[in-house]
Design an enzyme around this catalytic site. Structure first.
Site, short mmCIF file in Angstrom:
data_model
loop_
_atom_site.label_atom_id
_atom_site.label_comp_id
_atom_site.label_asym_id
_atom_site.label_seq_id
_atom_site.Cartn_x
_atom_site.Cartn_y
_atom_site.Cartn_z
N GLU A 224 -36.41 9.80 -20.89
CA GLU A 224 -37.18 9.60 -19.66
C GLU A 224 -37.75 10.93 -19.19
O GLU A 224 -37.10 11.97 -19.29
CB GLU A 224 -36.28 9.00 -18.58
CG GLU A 224 -37.00 8.57 -17.31
CD GLU A 224 -36.08 7.80 -16.37
OE1 GLU A 224 -36.22 7.97 -15.15
OE2 GLU A 224 -35.20 7.05 -16.86
N ASP B 243 -39.68 12.28 -15.67
CA ASP B 243 -39.86 11.76 -14.31
C ASP B 243 -40.72 12.61 -13.41
O ASP B 243 -40.53 13.83 -13.31
CB ASP B 243 -38.50 11.67 -13.60
CG ASP B 243 -37.62 10.56 -14.12
OD1 ASP B 243 -38.15 9.65 -14.77
OD2 ASP B 243 -36.41 10.60 -13.85
N GLU C 199 -40.93 11.82 -9.37
CA GLU C 199 -40.55 10.98 -8.25
C GLU C 199 -40.94 11.69 -6.96
O GLU C 199 -40.71 12.89 -6.82
CB GLU C 199 -39.05 10.68 -8.25
CG GLU C 199 -38.61 9.83 -9.43
CD GLU C 199 -37.14 9.47 -9.36
OE1 GLU C 199 -36.79 8.35 -9.77
OE2 GLU C 199 -36.33 10.32 -8.91
#
Length: 290
Positions: free
Chosen positions: A102, A104, A106
């Site tokens: 993953e 990311d 955010e």
């Protein structure tokens, strides 16, 4: 480089990036599926834009139709305005399963007048703990800005309006796992995380302000699509006819901009959190960040 000059340069880069994306942007009808939210996600502007909303019952999200093993992934976002405390808006790549990879972005909301926090992380084989966080040098709710993940076998670069904010290099040679074997889809979502998202969970979501809405625009993916285990790219390691993202690394100007962002706007770095890692920092922290 003065702060005023740096801010002006970054604004010009933002404008140029927006023009480039307008010329090459994808289409949300063609490129993504809205996967949850029961109507809270809506494609707009003939496929150019997409809005995600959050209320007390549910958030919403979408994912790319295709999965990719390496590429450049651009998305323009305009985040939830004013009091966005408790909300999390996301743009990330992920594979599936317990040992997933993953990458990311955010965006952690905050109370009115306080800055958003950009939370970045990299997971390999289900293990993360590689967080770096930043406060933006502009209001991300007033206009669209471009957020980019460049992912190749050598490094991962996080960019905001084409300015690098983080580089995660491949350090497999010293035993640090790097995501390079699992194809990933693009995921985006808006959801409630007021148990941790804003000021460590001290400030909760004000549901009287719902629904909250974040806007996405001009998705642009230039990557190696994977179907039935076969990649659309013949060779990533070769420099012959390689696309820029395949060999992307920072030049002198890029390194200077990265230093500026990290010196002025980084608010958390896992490589400096001795309370969290009293046994010592991960080996990649001892290497050059570029």
């Amino acid at each position: 480089m003065s702060s005023k000059f740096s801010s002006t340069l970054l604004l010009l880069l933002s404008i140029l990036m927006s023009i480039q994306l307008l010329a090459s942007a994808g289409n949300f009808y063609r490129d993504v599926d809205i996967t949850w939210g029961e109507g809270r996600g809506k494609i707009q502007e003939g496929g150019r834009g997409l809005a995600l909303s959050l209320d007390k019952l549910s958030g919403s999200g979408f994912q790319s139709k295709n999965e990719f093993l390496f590429g450049r992934f651009d998305m323009q976002l305009k985040l939830v305005p004013e009091n966005s405390a408790g909300t999390v808006t996301t743009f990330f790549l992920s594979s599936q399963g317990e040992g997933h990879d993953e990458i990311d972005f955010e965006f952690l909301g905050n109370v009115s007048g306080q800055p958003y926090t950009i939370h970045t992380n990299v997971y390999t084989q289900g293990k993360g703990n590689k967080e770096q966080q930043f406060h933006l040098w502009f209001d991300p709710t007033a206009a669209f800005h471009t957020y980019t993940i460049v992912w190749n076998p050598h490094r991962i670069v996080f960019l905001v309006d084409n300015s690098p904010i983080r580089v995660f290099n491949n350090h497999e040679s010293i035993g640090i796992p790097f995501p390079k074997s699992q194809a990933m889809k693009v995921y985006c979502s808006l959801w409630n995380a007021d148990e941790w998202a804003t000021q460590g969970g001290r400030v909760k979501t004000d549901w009287a302000l719902a629904p909250f809405t974040a806007y996405y625009r001009n998705i642009n993916i230039d990557g190696c699509a994977v179907s039935s285990g076969t990649s659309s790219c013949k060779s990533i390691g070769s420099t012959n006819n390689a696309k820029p993202w395949q060999t992307h690394e920072l030049d002198g100007k890029g390194r200077n901009r990265l230093r500026w962002v990290q010196n002025k706007h980084m608010v958390y770095n896992y490589c400096a959190d001795s309370k969290r890692f009293p046994q010592g920092f991960s080996e990649e922290c001892k290497r050059s960040r570029f």
